[in-house]
Design a protein around this motif. Structure first.
Motif, PDB file in Angstrom:
ATOM      1  N   ASN A  38      -8.867 -35.225   4.707  1.00  0.00           N
ATOM      2  CA  ASN A  38      -9.398 -36.554   4.396  1.00  0.00           C
ATOM      3  C   ASN A  38      -9.749 -37.357   5.662  1.00  0.00           C
ATOM      4  OD1 ASN A  38     -10.217 -38.331   2.452  1.00  0.00           O
ATOM      5  ND2 ASN A  38      -8.244 -39.394   2.334  1.00  0.00           N
ATOM      6  N   PHE A  39     -10.257 -36.677   6.656  1.00  0.00           N
ATOM      7  CA  PHE A  39     -10.674 -37.287   7.924  1.00  0.00           C
ATOM      8  C   PHE A  39      -9.561 -38.093   8.600  1.00  0.00           C
ATOM      9  CE2 PHE A  39     -14.505 -36.197   5.635  1.00  0.00           C
ATOM     10  CZ  PHE A  39     -15.206 -35.491   6.607  1.00  0.00           C
ATOM     11  N   ASN A  40      -8.328 -37.602   8.434  1.00  0.00           N
ATOM     12  CA  ASN A  40      -7.192 -38.198   9.153  1.00  0.00           C
ATOM     13  C   ASN A  40      -6.883 -37.383  10.416  1.00  0.00           C
ATOM     14  OD1 ASN A  40      -6.249 -40.533   7.705  1.00  0.00           O
ATOM     15  ND2 ASN A  40      -5.807 -39.132   6.006  1.00  0.00           N
ATOM     16  N   HIS A  41      -7.910 -36.718  10.942  1.00  0.00           N
ATOM     17  CA  HIS A  41      -7.693 -35.819  12.088  1.00  0.00           C
ATOM     18  C   HIS A  41      -7.144 -36.542  13.310  1.00  0.00           C
ATOM     19  CE1 HIS A  41     -11.835 -37.243  11.880  1.00  0.00           C
ATOM     20  NE2 HIS A  41     -11.810 -37.288  13.203  1.00  0.00           N
ATOM     21  N   ASN A  42      -7.561 -37.828  13.505  1.00  0.00           N
ATOM     22  CA  ASN A  42      -7.050 -38.572  14.671  1.00  0.00           C
ATOM     23  C   ASN A  42      -5.533 -38.712  14.612  1.00  0.00           C
ATOM     24  OD1 ASN A  42      -9.038 -39.358  16.561  1.00  0.00           O
ATOM     25  ND2 ASN A  42      -9.987 -40.589  14.962  1.00  0.00           N
ATOM     26  N   LEU A  68       2.643 -42.308  21.037  1.00  0.00           N
ATOM     27  CA  LEU A  68       1.644 -41.506  20.317  1.00  0.00           C
ATOM     28  C   LEU A  68       2.046 -41.317  18.851  1.00  0.00           C
ATOM     29  CD1 LEU A  68       0.874 -38.828  23.079  1.00  0.00           C
ATOM     30  CD2 LEU A  68      -0.522 -40.781  22.461  1.00  0.00           C
ATOM     31  N   TRP A  69       3.340 -41.097  18.615  1.00  0.00           N
ATOM     32  CA  TRP A  69       3.808 -40.919  17.227  1.00  0.00           C
ATOM     33  C   TRP A  69       3.643 -42.210  16.423  1.00  0.00           C
ATOM     34  CZ3 TRP A  69       8.677 -37.908  19.213  1.00  0.00           C
ATOM     35  CH2 TRP A  69       8.344 -36.553  19.356  1.00  0.00           C
ATOM     36  N   LEU A  70       3.930 -43.345  17.073  1.00  0.00           N
ATOM     37  CA  LEU A  70       3.766 -44.639  16.394  1.00  0.00           C
ATOM     38  C   LEU A  70       2.289 -44.856  16.043  1.00  0.00           C
ATOM     39  CD1 LEU A  70       5.095 -47.364  15.536  1.00  0.00           C
ATOM     40  CD2 LEU A  70       4.510 -48.230  17.812  1.00  0.00           C
ATOM     41  N   ALA A  71       1.422 -44.510  17.003  1.00  0.00           N
ATOM     42  CA  ALA A  71      -0.020 -44.641  16.764  1.00  0.00           C
ATOM     43  C   ALA A  71      -0.462 -43.719  15.626  1.00  0.00           C
ATOM     44  CB  ALA A  71      -0.791 -44.309  18.041  1.00  0.00           C
ATOM     45  N   ALA A  72       0.147 -42.537  15.519  1.00  0.00           N
ATOM     46  CA  ALA A  72      -0.185 -41.609  14.420  1.00  0.00           C
ATOM     47  C   ALA A  72       0.171 -42.249  13.085  1.00  0.00           C
ATOM     48  CB  ALA A  72       0.571 -40.299  14.609  1.00  0.00           C
ATOM     49  N   LEU A  73       1.357 -42.861  13.056  1.00  0.00           N
ATOM     50  CA  LEU A  73       1.832 -43.521  11.839  1.00  0.00           C
ATOM     51  C   LEU A  73       0.865 -44.630  11.420  1.00  0.00           C
ATOM     52  CD1 LEU A  73       4.499 -43.043  10.272  1.00  0.00           C
ATOM     53  CD2 LEU A  73       5.464 -45.001  11.486  1.00  0.00           C
ATOM     54  N   ILE A  74       0.410 -45.402  12.404  1.00  0.00           N
ATOM     55  CA  ILE A  74      -0.533 -46.500  12.115  1.00  0.00           C
ATOM     56  C   ILE A  74      -1.873 -45.916  11.645  1.00  0.00           C
ATOM     57  CG2 ILE A  74      -1.842 -48.424  13.160  1.00  0.00           C
ATOM     58  CD1 ILE A  74       0.606 -48.767  15.102  1.00  0.00           C
ATOM     59  N   SER A  75      -2.327 -44.877  12.366  1.00  0.00           N
ATOM     60  CA  SER A  75      -3.637 -44.276  12.061  1.00  0.00           C
ATOM     61  C   SER A  75      -3.731 -43.744  10.633  1.00  0.00           C
ATOM     62  CB  SER A  75      -3.935 -43.140  13.036  1.00  0.00           C
ATOM     63  OG  SER A  75      -4.207 -43.658  14.295  1.00  0.00           O
ATOM     64  N   PHE A  76      -2.626 -43.157  10.140  1.00  0.00           N
ATOM     65  CA  PHE A  76      -2.644 -42.617   8.773  1.00  0.00           C
ATOM     66  C   PHE A  76      -2.973 -43.699   7.737  1.00  0.00           C
ATOM     67  CE2 PHE A  76      -0.098 -38.787  10.133  1.00  0.00           C
ATOM     68  CZ  PHE A  76      -0.970 -37.848   9.604  1.00  0.00           C
ATOM     69  N   ASN A  77      -2.756 -44.968   8.131  1.00  0.00           N
ATOM     70  CA  ASN A  77      -2.964 -46.071   7.187  1.00  0.00           C
ATOM     71  C   ASN A  77      -4.245 -46.852   7.465  1.00  0.00           C
ATOM     72  OD1 ASN A  77      -0.384 -46.049   5.528  1.00  0.00           O
ATOM     73  ND2 ASN A  77       0.401 -45.963   7.619  1.00  0.00           N
ATOM     74  N   PRO A 125      -8.722 -46.854   8.064  1.00  0.00           N
ATOM     75  CA  PRO A 125      -9.959 -46.082   7.849  1.00  0.00           C
ATOM     76  C   PRO A 125     -10.304 -45.289   9.116  1.00  0.00           C
ATOM     77  CG  PRO A 125     -10.300 -48.452   7.484  1.00  0.00           C
ATOM     78  CD  PRO A 125      -8.926 -48.300   8.004  1.00  0.00           C
ATOM     79  N   GLU A 126     -11.082 -44.205   8.938  1.00  0.00           N
ATOM     80  CA  GLU A 126     -11.357 -43.283  10.047  1.00  0.00           C
ATOM     81  C   GLU A 126     -11.870 -43.992  11.302  1.00  0.00           C
ATOM     82  OE1 GLU A 126     -14.552 -40.522   9.465  1.00  0.00           O
ATOM     83  OE2 GLU A 126     -14.255 -39.690  11.465  1.00  0.00           O
ATOM     84  N   ILE A 127     -12.842 -44.884  11.136  1.00  0.00           N
ATOM     85  CA  ILE A 127     -13.481 -45.486  12.312  1.00  0.00           C
ATOM     86  C   ILE A 127     -12.480 -46.302  13.151  1.00  0.00           C
ATOM     87  CG2 ILE A 127     -14.424 -47.550  11.136  1.00  0.00           C
ATOM     88  CD1 ILE A 127     -16.191 -45.391  13.814  1.00  0.00           C
ATOM     89  N   GLN A 128     -11.552 -46.973  12.468  1.00  0.00           N
ATOM     90  CA  GLN A 128     -10.564 -47.772  13.212  1.00  0.00           C
ATOM     91  C   GLN A 128      -9.518 -46.891  13.903  1.00  0.00           C
ATOM     92  OE1 GLN A 128      -9.007 -50.886  10.687  1.00  0.00           O
ATOM     93  NE2 GLN A 128     -11.061 -51.592  10.179  1.00  0.00           N
TER      94      GLN A 128
END
Lengths: 188, 95
Positions: free
Chosen positions: A114-118, A148-157, A159-162
């Protein structure tokens, strides 16, 4: 060199040689971290700004990883030319090769996740930094992995572009800054 | 009371001990690297490396780096055990 050694001389010699080996091989890791840190940060921010500017195919910016990979290979070869490989160097290289393979698989399957690759890439990079920090016994690198792990947690929530903005910022805070601190420590 | 075990004569020599101490800390090392770190002459180092190789303490591989011959040394499992036994025996001699 003389043949006969006292017991104390033997011990001093062992200590000195182990120190010499450590001093020689445990340096140079920061070059790779800085190279990849700048490349990935620029690609993330570049992707975001190109997309925001309405430029088609903003992902073209990721082509900068190709010259980065070539440069990385040259740095790796030069490090090898120092004449010795340390145990840490060997494991360190394998950890990042494993991370690289995982990232490539993740990117090729981005539509399946679901384009959560980042977010997934940040998870993998966090793991790489955690192992690297533990191997080098360097706290800023260890702390970088948590960023980096915290950023991953944020990123999962998000939209892709953000996710590109979060990933770019996380790479600066959790990857580049520890990389510069490592470079300073290597000089000392 | 501790017994004073005799020290391995193959390791109780300055250059061979220096080589083994370097190699115990590394995956592998090139001849030139060992020569630089031990400050030995090429001839003497070659002789001592051969002795360690014959004892099975190190393995020596020969290849080419471009057109130049490259000698790479690596400590073996036997070498690691011998080095550890040497250090253990040495500890008993020290106050």
């Amino acid at each position: 060199m003389k043949e006969e050694l006292t017991h104390q001389e033997s011990l001093d010699l062992i200590t000195e040689m182990i120190k010499q080996a450590k001093r020689n091989v445990a340096k140079g890791g920061s070059k790779q971290i800085l190279l990849w840190g700048w490349t990935i940060a620029l690609a993330n921010f570049g992707h975001y700004f190109l997309a925001m500017a309405g430029i088609p195919s903003p992902y073209i910016i990721w082509l900068i990883t190709i010259p980065a990979a070539v440069t990385s290979a040259v740095i790796g070869t030069k490090m090898r030319q120092r004449g010795a490989t340390g145990h840490i160097d060997s494991v360190y290289a394998k950890v990042w090769i494993a991370a690289g393979v995982s990232i490539v698989i993740c990117l090729s399957m981005m539509h399946k996740i679901n384009f959560n690759h980042n977010a997934v890439i940040l998870l993998i990079a966090g793991m790489g930094m955690f192992i690297t920090g533990s191997l080098l016994r360097f706290t800023p690198i260890l702390l970088g992995s948590f960023v980096l792990w915290l950023a991953a947690l944020i990123s999962f929530n998000l939209p892709e572009i953000q996710q590109y903005i979060v990933a770019g910022s996380a790479i600066i805070l959790g990857y580049l800054i520890p990389g510069y601190l490592l470079k300073r420590a290597e000089r000392g | 009371m501790d017994n004073f075990e005799p020290l391995d004569p193959l390791l109780h020599s300055q250059l061979r001990l220096a080589v083994m101490s370097l190699l115990i800390s590394l995956e592998d090392a090139e001849f030139t690297f060992i020569k630089e770190k031990t400050q030995a002459t090429a001839g003497n180092l070659s002789v001592q490396l051969d002795k360690l190789d014959q004892a099975g303490y190190i393995s020596i591989s020969k290849s080419f780096k471009g057109k130049r011959p490259l000698t790479t040394c690596k400590i073996t499992t036997t070498g690691i055990k011998a080095f550890e036994a040497y250090v253990l025996a040495l500890k008993k001699y020290l106050p």
